[in-house]
Design a protein around this motif. Structure first.
Motif, PDB file in Angstrom:
ATOM      1  N   ILE A  13       4.034   1.567   6.509  1.00 49.15           N
ATOM      2  CA  ILE A  13       4.833   0.670   5.685  1.00 49.15           C
ATOM      3  C   ILE A  13       4.902   1.237   4.264  1.00 49.15           C
ATOM      4  CG2 ILE A  13       5.063  -1.663   4.715  1.00 49.15           C
ATOM      5  CD1 ILE A  13       5.479  -1.600   7.731  1.00 49.15           C
ATOM      6  N   TYR A  14       6.116   1.288   3.734  1.00 47.57           N
ATOM      7  CA  TYR A  14       6.383   1.793   2.391  1.00 47.57           C
ATOM      8  C   TYR A  14       6.939   0.662   1.534  1.00 47.57           C
ATOM      9  CZ  TYR A  14       6.102   6.453   4.446  1.00 47.57           C
ATOM     10  OH  TYR A  14       5.669   7.597   5.082  1.00 47.57           O
ATOM     11  N   ASP A  15       6.644   0.680   0.222  1.00 46.39           N
ATOM     12  CA  ASP A  15       7.219  -0.301  -0.686  1.00 46.39           C
ATOM     13  C   ASP A  15       8.604   0.160  -1.141  1.00 46.39           C
ATOM     14  OD1 ASP A  15       6.812   1.613  -2.714  1.00 46.39           O
ATOM     15  OD2 ASP A  15       5.181   0.500  -3.653  1.00 46.39           O
ATOM     16  N   LYS A  16       9.252  -0.658  -1.995  1.00 44.05           N
ATOM     17  CA  LYS A  16      10.614  -0.342  -2.459  1.00 44.05           C
ATOM     18  C   LYS A  16      10.707   0.999  -3.160  1.00 44.05           C
ATOM     19  CE  LYS A  16      11.429  -4.560  -4.370  1.00 44.05           C
ATOM     20  NZ  LYS A  16      12.135  -5.562  -5.170  1.00 44.05           N
ATOM     21  N   ALA A  17       9.618   1.408  -3.816  1.00 44.29           N
ATOM     22  CA  ALA A  17       9.606   2.676  -4.548  1.00 44.29           C
ATOM     23  C   ALA A  17       9.392   3.872  -3.622  1.00 44.29           C
ATOM     24  CB  ALA A  17       8.523   2.646  -5.622  1.00 44.29           C
ATOM     25  N   GLY A  18       9.157   3.614  -2.337  1.00 44.62           N
ATOM     26  CA  GLY A  18       8.932   4.701  -1.393  1.00 44.62           C
ATOM     27  C   GLY A  18       7.487   5.124  -1.270  1.00 44.62           C
ATOM     28  N   LYS A  19       6.571   4.333  -1.861  1.00 42.90           N
ATOM     29  CA  LYS A  19       5.137   4.645  -1.797  1.00 42.90           C
ATOM     30  C   LYS A  19       4.539   4.066  -0.517  1.00 42.90           C
ATOM     31  CE  LYS A  19       0.766   3.781  -4.088  1.00 42.90           C
ATOM     32  NZ  LYS A  19       0.062   2.935  -5.043  1.00 42.90           N
ATOM     33  N   LEU A  20       3.813   4.901   0.219  1.00 44.06           N
ATOM     34  CA  LEU A  20       3.115   4.450   1.421  1.00 44.06           C
ATOM     35  C   LEU A  20       2.036   3.456   1.011  1.00 44.06           C
ATOM     36  CD1 LEU A  20       2.549   4.712   4.482  1.00 44.06           C
ATOM     37  CD2 LEU A  20       0.981   6.574   3.905  1.00 44.06           C
ATOM     38  N   ILE A  21       2.074   2.240   1.576  1.00 44.16           N
ATOM     39  CA  ILE A  21       1.086   1.232   1.185  1.00 44.16           C
ATOM     40  C   ILE A  21       0.115   0.866   2.296  1.00 44.16           C
ATOM     41  CG2 ILE A  21       2.463   0.250  -0.663  1.00 44.16           C
ATOM     42  CD1 ILE A  21       3.067  -2.083   1.313  1.00 44.16           C
ATOM     43  N   VAL A  22       0.492   1.097   3.547  1.00 45.38           N
ATOM     44  CA  VAL A  22      -0.436   0.785   4.642  1.00 45.38           C
ATOM     45  C   VAL A  22      -0.079   1.614   5.871  1.00 45.38           C
ATOM     46  CG1 VAL A  22       0.875  -1.204   5.505  1.00 45.38           C
ATOM     47  CG2 VAL A  22      -1.563  -1.091   5.924  1.00 45.38           C
TER      48      VAL A  22
END
Length: 73
Positions: A13-22
């Protein structure tokens, strides 16, 4: 329709900024996004999801809108 074999892949799962969060557990096809307050309404596309076997990764697709439920107690 062909169903992909996800038994050796993890859901990402990635956030809106494209950072992998989980990163989910291999073969489970589920994840838990933590740190969201109960009652939060998450808009469609606020997160993106993909699958990876550690080498290859599928296209990132938008996650549908969802509401954060209160903690079970």
């Amino acid at each position: 329709m062909t169903v992909a074999d996800r038994s050796n892949q993890s859901l990402l799962i990635y956030d809106k900024a494209g950072k992998l969060i989980v990163t989910g557990e291999k073969g489970k096809g589920t994840v838990t996004i933590t740190g969201l307050a109960a009652g939060t309404k998450v808009a469609a596309g606020d997160y993106k999801a993909s699958f990876s076997d550690g080498t290859n990764e599928s296209d990132k697709l938008p996650v549908s809108a969802f509401d954060v439920l209160p903690a079970e107690g």
